[in-house]
Design an enzyme around this catalytic site. Structure first.
Site, mmCIF file in Angstrom:
data_model
loop_
_atom_site.group_PDB
_atom_site.id
_atom_site.type_symbol
_atom_site.label_atom_id
_atom_site.label_comp_id
_atom_site.label_asym_id
_atom_site.label_seq_id
_atom_site.Cartn_x
_atom_site.Cartn_y
_atom_site.Cartn_z
ATOM 1 N N HIS A 83 0.892 -1.167 0.000
ATOM 2 C CA HIS A 83 0.000 0.000 0.000
ATOM 3 C C HIS A 83 0.926 1.210 0.000
ATOM 4 O O HIS A 83 1.565 1.508 0.997
ATOM 5 C CB HIS A 83 -0.890 -0.041 1.254
ATOM 6 C CG HIS A 83 -1.699 1.197 1.452
ATOM 7 N ND1 HIS A 83 -3.068 1.220 1.322
ATOM 8 C CD2 HIS A 83 -1.342 2.462 1.767
ATOM 9 C CE1 HIS A 83 -3.516 2.446 1.561
ATOM 10 N NE2 HIS A 83 -2.485 3.225 1.836
ATOM 11 N N ASP A 124 -10.350 -4.058 -4.407
ATOM 12 C CA ASP A 124 -10.184 -3.341 -3.134
ATOM 13 C C ASP A 124 -11.551 -3.191 -2.439
ATOM 14 O O ASP A 124 -11.837 -2.159 -1.827
ATOM 15 C CB ASP A 124 -9.511 -1.975 -3.350
ATOM 16 C CG ASP A 124 -8.998 -1.357 -2.055
ATOM 17 O OD1 ASP A 124 -9.050 -2.025 -0.998
ATOM 18 O OD2 ASP A 124 -8.559 -0.197 -2.093
HETATM 19 ZN ZN LIG Z 1 -4.596 -0.186 0.217
#
Ligand SMILES: [Zn+2]
Length: 443
Positions: free
Chosen positions: A195, A321
């Site tokens: 991330h 996601d």
């Molecule tokens: Zn993420």
């Protein structure tokens, strides 16, 4: 008091002994299949792949000239919220949501409560989901409690079945720790799913920094906050010889950095979400908190670069996601609302409308980005449409025009910007592990 949204209860039915998928387009690049065929499934296995359908058949039959059959789609980035926030999603409701969207496998991220940072939590997820049609593969944390301070017990979590490590939701800001994680993960040949966000550049910011953030007077997150960490992690990957996968890339600069890293031969891969290749920061003008996600929707120039990256193979995978949030959390002012949207049930529709209908990608490309590459990145076997193989399949209608609405959702959460968005392409059935899930008709 929590407002409970009505949740559809799904069933993974036992696959009938005999199933015929008749005169449908069959796509399997590994088997060099891209043709109209009839596929017979008997006792959970692919029994025949025929040029002409059998003259008679006494089992369940699925037929439509717009149907496409692929090995089961795989989403390598979902948040199922269990353990900890079962009011938002559970392993079970998340799995039905995935099946309803056309997926037979997912990798679930570790930002649960407790985090997936011990063997015990990995075991819990594996056990709970063992009999589900949808394969649920846990991704375990890089650092304990995802705090970015101390490495989690990676070896024992991999041994228990974690397919990758990630602190997703948060970056690992300490470069020395990321270096050690890369060195460590090399021993198990697992990827790190990064991330990418420099929180010093993004803290207390809520949308993409650009024309619309200025217009709306909302503090913007510069693309630079992602790119600076992508650049760092590419350098660390080169230095360590590790394997790095960049989650949800959102900017033109990130695409270019990854393109260069690949040209150098580094083991770097990446994914993009359907919302980032579909929408831009302009939609934030609505102040709809379902347009708020991290990384944020960026400019049209960035969106175009993502599409170019998908086209030339710089972007390996499409991942949703899927990030459920409760209604009351999202019913806040824009700057106070949490980041994240659901995505499993609209992904195939967006892929078809935005990428296939526009001829940006072909069905063979979709196989690469949604069937093969995500599994290869995670060292998982890629299911095949081949005589004698277990049936792990997604059958979808490429031409179905529909609009998504809450009433057809299996998710416990409702935070999507795609309600009433016109879509083309919808899953019909998914088959895996001797089970079948039929996408219910539209209401
Ligand atoms: Zn993420």
């Amino acid at each position: 008091m929590l407002k409970k949204s009505r949740v559809n209860k799904g069933t993974f039915e036992i696959l009938p002994k005999k199933v015929l998928l008749k005169n449908i387009r069959v796509i399997d690049n590994a088997e060099k299949l891209n043709a109209v065929k009839s596929v017979v499934i008997r006792n959970d296995k692919i029994a025949d792949i025929l040029d002409k359908p059998p003259a008679s058949f006494d089992g369940e039959t699925w037929e439509d000239k717009n149907f496409v059959l692929m090995p089961g789609l795989f989403d390598m980035h979902v948040h199922f919220r269990e353990p900890g926030r079962e009011d938002e999603e559970t392993l079970e409701t998340g799995s039905f949501t995935a099946a309803n969207g056309g997926f037979t496998g997912v990798a679930c991220m570790p930002n649960t409560d407790p985090a997936i940072d011990t063997q015990e939590v990995v075991n819990f997820i594996r056990e709970e989901t063992r009999d589900y049609l949808v394969d649920v593969h846990p991704v375990s944390a890089i650092t304990k409690a995802r705090e970015g301070k101390e490495l989690a017990p990676i070896a024992e979590m991999v041994e228990a079945g974690a397919v990758a490590i990630s602190d997703d939701g948060s970056p690992v800001m300490n470069a020395e720790l990321m270096r050690r994680a890369l060195e460590y993960s090399k021993m198990f040949d697992i990827p790190i799913l990064g991330h990418e966000e420099d929180t010093n550049l993004s803290k207390n910011r809520h949308m993409h920094e650009g024309f619309y953030s200025t217009k709306l007077g909302i503090q913007g997150i510069p693309a630079l906050s992602e790119e600076i960490i992508v650049a760092r992690d590419i350098m660390l990957t080169e230095f360590t010889g590790g394997r790095f996968h960049v989650c949800h890339i959102s900017s033109k600069g990130s695409v270019e950095l990854i393109r260069q890293a690949k040209a150098k031969g580094l083991k770097v891969t990446c994914e993009v979400t359907p919302h980032h290749f579909t929408l831009t920061d302009q939609v934030v003008e609505s102040y709809d908190t379902n347009t708020k996600m991290n990384p944020p929707l960026r400019s049209d120039e960035d969106r175009q670069a993502l599409i170019d990256g998908l086209k030339d193979g710089t972007i390996d995978a499409i991942a949703t996601d899927h990030a459920p949030h409760s209604i009351e959390e999202k019913e806040a002012e824009y700057i106070n609302a949490p980041f994240g949207i659901t995505g499993l049930e609209t992904a195939l529709g967006l892929i078809t409308s935005e990428l296939l209908d526009t001829k940006i990608l072909t069905l063979k490309d979709i196989y690469d980005r949604c069937v093969q590459n995500p599994r290869k990145i995670l060292n998982l076997d890629v299911p095949k449409i081949k005589t004698g193989e277990n049936a792990n399949l997604t059958l979808f209608s490429q031409k179905e025009n529909w609009t998504y609405n809450d009433s057809i959702s299996f998710s416990k959460s409702r935070n999507t910007p795609f309600t009433n968005h016109p879509l083309t392409g919808r899953s019909v059935v998914v088959i895996n592990k001797g089970k079948i899930f039929k996408t219910p008709p539209l209401k």
